[in-house]
Motif scaffolding. Sequence first.
Motif, mmCIF file in Angstrom:
data_model
loop_
_atom_site.group_PDB
_atom_site.id
_atom_site.type_symbol
_atom_site.label_atom_id
_atom_site.label_comp_id
_atom_site.label_asym_id
_atom_site.label_seq_id
_atom_site.Cartn_x
_atom_site.Cartn_y
_atom_site.Cartn_z
ATOM 1 N N ARG A 100 -26.238 -7.763 6.024
ATOM 2 C CA ARG A 100 -26.485 -8.258 7.469
ATOM 3 C C ARG A 100 -27.256 -9.622 7.762
ATOM 4 N NH1 ARG A 100 -25.345 -3.518 10.332
ATOM 5 N NH2 ARG A 100 -23.885 -2.473 8.671
ATOM 6 N N SER A 101 -27.556 -10.278 6.716
ATOM 7 C CA SER A 101 -28.163 -11.599 6.588
ATOM 8 C C SER A 101 -27.540 -12.839 6.379
ATOM 9 C CB SER A 101 -29.566 -11.426 6.047
ATOM 10 O OG SER A 101 -29.281 -11.279 4.689
ATOM 11 N N THR A 102 -26.147 -12.688 6.311
ATOM 12 C CA THR A 102 -25.438 -13.964 5.823
ATOM 13 C C THR A 102 -24.519 -14.097 6.937
ATOM 14 O OG1 THR A 102 -25.628 -13.311 3.678
ATOM 15 C CG2 THR A 102 -23.898 -14.823 4.197
ATOM 16 N N ARG A 103 -24.696 -15.310 7.514
ATOM 17 C CA ARG A 103 -23.809 -15.783 8.733
ATOM 18 C C ARG A 103 -23.192 -17.272 8.728
ATOM 19 N NH1 ARG A 103 -28.911 -13.687 10.488
ATOM 20 N NH2 ARG A 103 -28.566 -11.287 11.329
ATOM 21 N N LEU A 104 -22.426 -17.678 9.578
ATOM 22 C CA LEU A 104 -21.908 -18.756 9.962
ATOM 23 C C LEU A 104 -22.100 -19.282 11.041
ATOM 24 C CD1 LEU A 104 -19.397 -17.320 7.980
ATOM 25 C CD2 LEU A 104 -18.445 -19.286 7.889
ATOM 26 N N LEU A 105 -22.227 -20.785 11.292
ATOM 27 C CA LEU A 105 -22.316 -21.546 12.660
ATOM 28 C C LEU A 105 -21.059 -21.737 13.047
ATOM 29 C CD1 LEU A 105 -25.549 -23.620 12.602
ATOM 30 C CD2 LEU A 105 -25.138 -21.272 13.916
ATOM 31 N N GLY A 106 -20.505 -21.745 14.289
ATOM 32 C CA GLY A 106 -19.065 -22.051 14.919
ATOM 33 C C GLY A 106 -19.379 -22.526 16.178
ATOM 34 N N GLU A 107 -18.518 -23.380 16.649
ATOM 35 C CA GLU A 107 -18.626 -23.938 18.125
ATOM 36 C C GLU A 107 -17.945 -22.683 19.096
ATOM 37 O OE1 GLU A 107 -15.858 -25.144 19.809
ATOM 38 O OE2 GLU A 107 -14.559 -24.613 18.123
ATOM 39 N N SER A 108 -17.893 -23.334 20.274
ATOM 40 C CA SER A 108 -17.653 -22.273 21.203
ATOM 41 C C SER A 108 -16.307 -21.715 21.365
ATOM 42 C CB SER A 108 -17.884 -22.911 22.643
ATOM 43 O OG SER A 108 -19.292 -22.992 23.007
ATOM 44 N N LEU A 113 -19.812 -13.055 16.661
ATOM 45 C CA LEU A 113 -19.561 -11.764 15.759
ATOM 46 C C LEU A 113 -20.949 -11.815 15.025
ATOM 47 C CD1 LEU A 113 -16.060 -12.488 14.285
ATOM 48 C CD2 LEU A 113 -16.685 -10.800 15.862
ATOM 49 N N PRO A 114 -21.317 -10.655 14.604
ATOM 50 C CA PRO A 114 -22.566 -10.456 13.822
ATOM 51 C C PRO A 114 -22.723 -11.452 12.527
ATOM 52 C CG PRO A 114 -21.666 -8.527 14.247
ATOM 53 C CD PRO A 114 -20.656 -9.399 14.713
ATOM 54 N N TRP A 115 -21.611 -11.809 12.180
ATOM 55 C CA TRP A 115 -21.742 -12.848 11.039
ATOM 56 C C TRP A 115 -21.267 -14.237 11.423
ATOM 57 C CZ3 TRP A 115 -19.031 -8.326 11.388
ATOM 58 C CH2 TRP A 115 -17.532 -8.523 11.748
ATOM 59 N N LEU A 116 -20.941 -14.714 12.725
ATOM 60 C CA LEU A 116 -20.396 -15.953 13.114
ATOM 61 C C LEU A 116 -21.409 -16.136 14.485
ATOM 62 C CD1 LEU A 116 -18.914 -18.329 13.093
ATOM 63 C CD2 LEU A 116 -16.802 -17.073 13.774
ATOM 64 N N ILE A 117 -21.996 -17.041 14.399
ATOM 65 C CA ILE A 117 -23.175 -17.358 15.437
ATOM 66 C C ILE A 117 -22.540 -18.449 16.409
ATOM 67 C CG2 ILE A 117 -25.441 -17.759 16.443
ATOM 68 C CD1 ILE A 117 -24.952 -14.917 15.150
ATOM 69 N N TYR A 213 -17.310 -5.636 18.039
ATOM 70 C CA TYR A 213 -18.658 -6.016 17.427
ATOM 71 C C TYR A 213 -19.291 -6.837 18.505
ATOM 72 C CZ TYR A 213 -17.091 -4.941 12.919
ATOM 73 O OH TYR A 213 -16.509 -4.256 11.683
ATOM 74 N N THR A 214 -18.795 -6.898 19.827
ATOM 75 C CA THR A 214 -19.341 -7.809 20.953
ATOM 76 C C THR A 214 -20.606 -7.244 21.369
ATOM 77 O OG1 THR A 214 -17.260 -8.190 21.774
ATOM 78 C CG2 THR A 214 -19.261 -8.476 23.260
ATOM 79 N N ASN A 215 -21.096 -6.102 21.408
ATOM 80 C CA ASN A 215 -22.463 -5.757 21.885
ATOM 81 C C ASN A 215 -23.310 -5.931 20.694
ATOM 82 O OD1 ASN A 215 -21.355 -4.875 24.395
ATOM 83 N ND2 ASN A 215 -21.069 -2.915 23.778
ATOM 84 N N GLU A 216 -22.987 -5.843 19.388
ATOM 85 C CA GLU A 216 -23.923 -5.884 18.359
ATOM 86 C C GLU A 216 -24.254 -7.442 18.250
ATOM 87 O OE1 GLU A 216 -23.760 -4.058 13.729
ATOM 88 O OE2 GLU A 216 -22.536 -3.573 15.107
ATOM 89 N N ALA A 217 -23.028 -8.315 18.308
ATOM 90 C CA ALA A 217 -23.340 -9.745 17.943
ATOM 91 C C ALA A 217 -24.489 -10.107 19.242
ATOM 92 C CB ALA A 217 -21.856 -10.317 18.126
ATOM 93 N N THR A 218 -23.997 -9.675 20.380
ATOM 94 C CA THR A 218 -24.763 -10.211 21.479
ATOM 95 C C THR A 218 -26.154 -9.892 21.200
ATOM 96 O OG1 THR A 218 -22.925 -10.148 22.970
ATOM 97 C CG2 THR A 218 -25.034 -10.065 23.909
ATOM 98 N N GLN A 219 -26.471 -8.792 20.773
ATOM 99 C CA GLN A 219 -27.950 -8.330 20.615
ATOM 100 C C GLN A 219 -28.458 -9.056 19.330
ATOM 101 O OE1 GLN A 219 -28.209 -4.109 19.608
ATOM 102 N NE2 GLN A 219 -30.489 -4.234 19.163
ATOM 103 N N ILE A 220 -27.707 -9.568 18.302
ATOM 104 C CA ILE A 220 -28.260 -10.227 17.117
ATOM 105 C C ILE A 220 -28.749 -11.709 17.744
ATOM 106 C CG2 ILE A 220 -27.590 -11.648 15.198
ATOM 107 C CD1 ILE A 220 -25.985 -8.815 14.455
ATOM 108 N N ARG A 221 -27.786 -12.204 18.707
ATOM 109 C CA ARG A 221 -27.949 -13.712 18.979
ATOM 110 C C ARG A 221 -29.217 -13.569 19.952
ATOM 111 N NH1 ARG A 221 -23.542 -17.194 22.019
ATOM 112 N NH2 ARG A 221 -23.889 -15.443 23.552
ATOM 113 N N ASN A 222 -29.290 -12.585 20.816
ATOM 114 C CA ASN A 222 -30.499 -12.419 21.815
ATOM 115 C C ASN A 222 -32.002 -12.331 21.138
ATOM 116 O OD1 ASN A 222 -28.685 -12.617 24.043
ATOM 117 N ND2 ASN A 222 -28.801 -10.469 24.181
#
Length: 229
Positions: A100-108, A113-117, A213-222
């Motif tokens: 739960r701690s390995t992610r990528l950065l991507g543009e808009s 996603l939880p793994w794509l911010i 994964y929308t809700n989970e990803a939104t929570q992670i980014r928040n």
Amino acid sequence: MTDNEKLEAKRYFFEKTRIPGIVMCVDGTHIKILKPAAGNAHLYYNRKGYYSVNAMIICDHKQRIRYVNSRYAGASHDSFIWENSDTSTYFQAQYENGDRSTRLLGESGYPLLPWLITPFRSAGVDSPESRFNKSHSKGRIIVERTIGVWKNWCRCLLSARQLHYAPEKVVQIVNVAAALHNIRIHYNISDEYQEEVYEPDEYVGEPVQPQRYTNEATQIRNEMLRSFL
């Protein structure tokens, strides 16, 4: 990536962005080609007004190309290419297996996603969201630079040029060019063509957003946003 490489990458991106867990960045770039002879040529006509393949590039903090996928036609949306890539499947599996701690950065243009911010849309001036987006951009610029250096060295990939081959052959050329780029980085080979001219695409349209994964990803980014309050 090895565990040590992941730790090094996470430190690099956190110092740049204050966003935890980032190991790589993803972006798409168009490779200009001749109009394909096949009946599906219209699929290769992109919104910029020429025929291309849309290559998805993932790079690390050392500008090494860790993944390249140029199998999709120029009219394909970045989020569609991501969703149908091996990388998407891999990171989802890693997440579901407990990482739960390995992610990528991507543009808009990519899904959140939880793994794509991805950055916040319509962020207010000097808001926490806008500060987050600025830091996000500081981290993501590495993939833009990577594509610029890669295309300047292998100049047949530049939009000012054009590959005179069928799309299937273009995929092979792009793959070899990516491998040679990594060899040059490994051996620290420089030349007169290492000049950044890549201009990233402006975000157009809605990304394909998996609802699971929308809700989970939104929570992670928040949660990440709290560092920018």
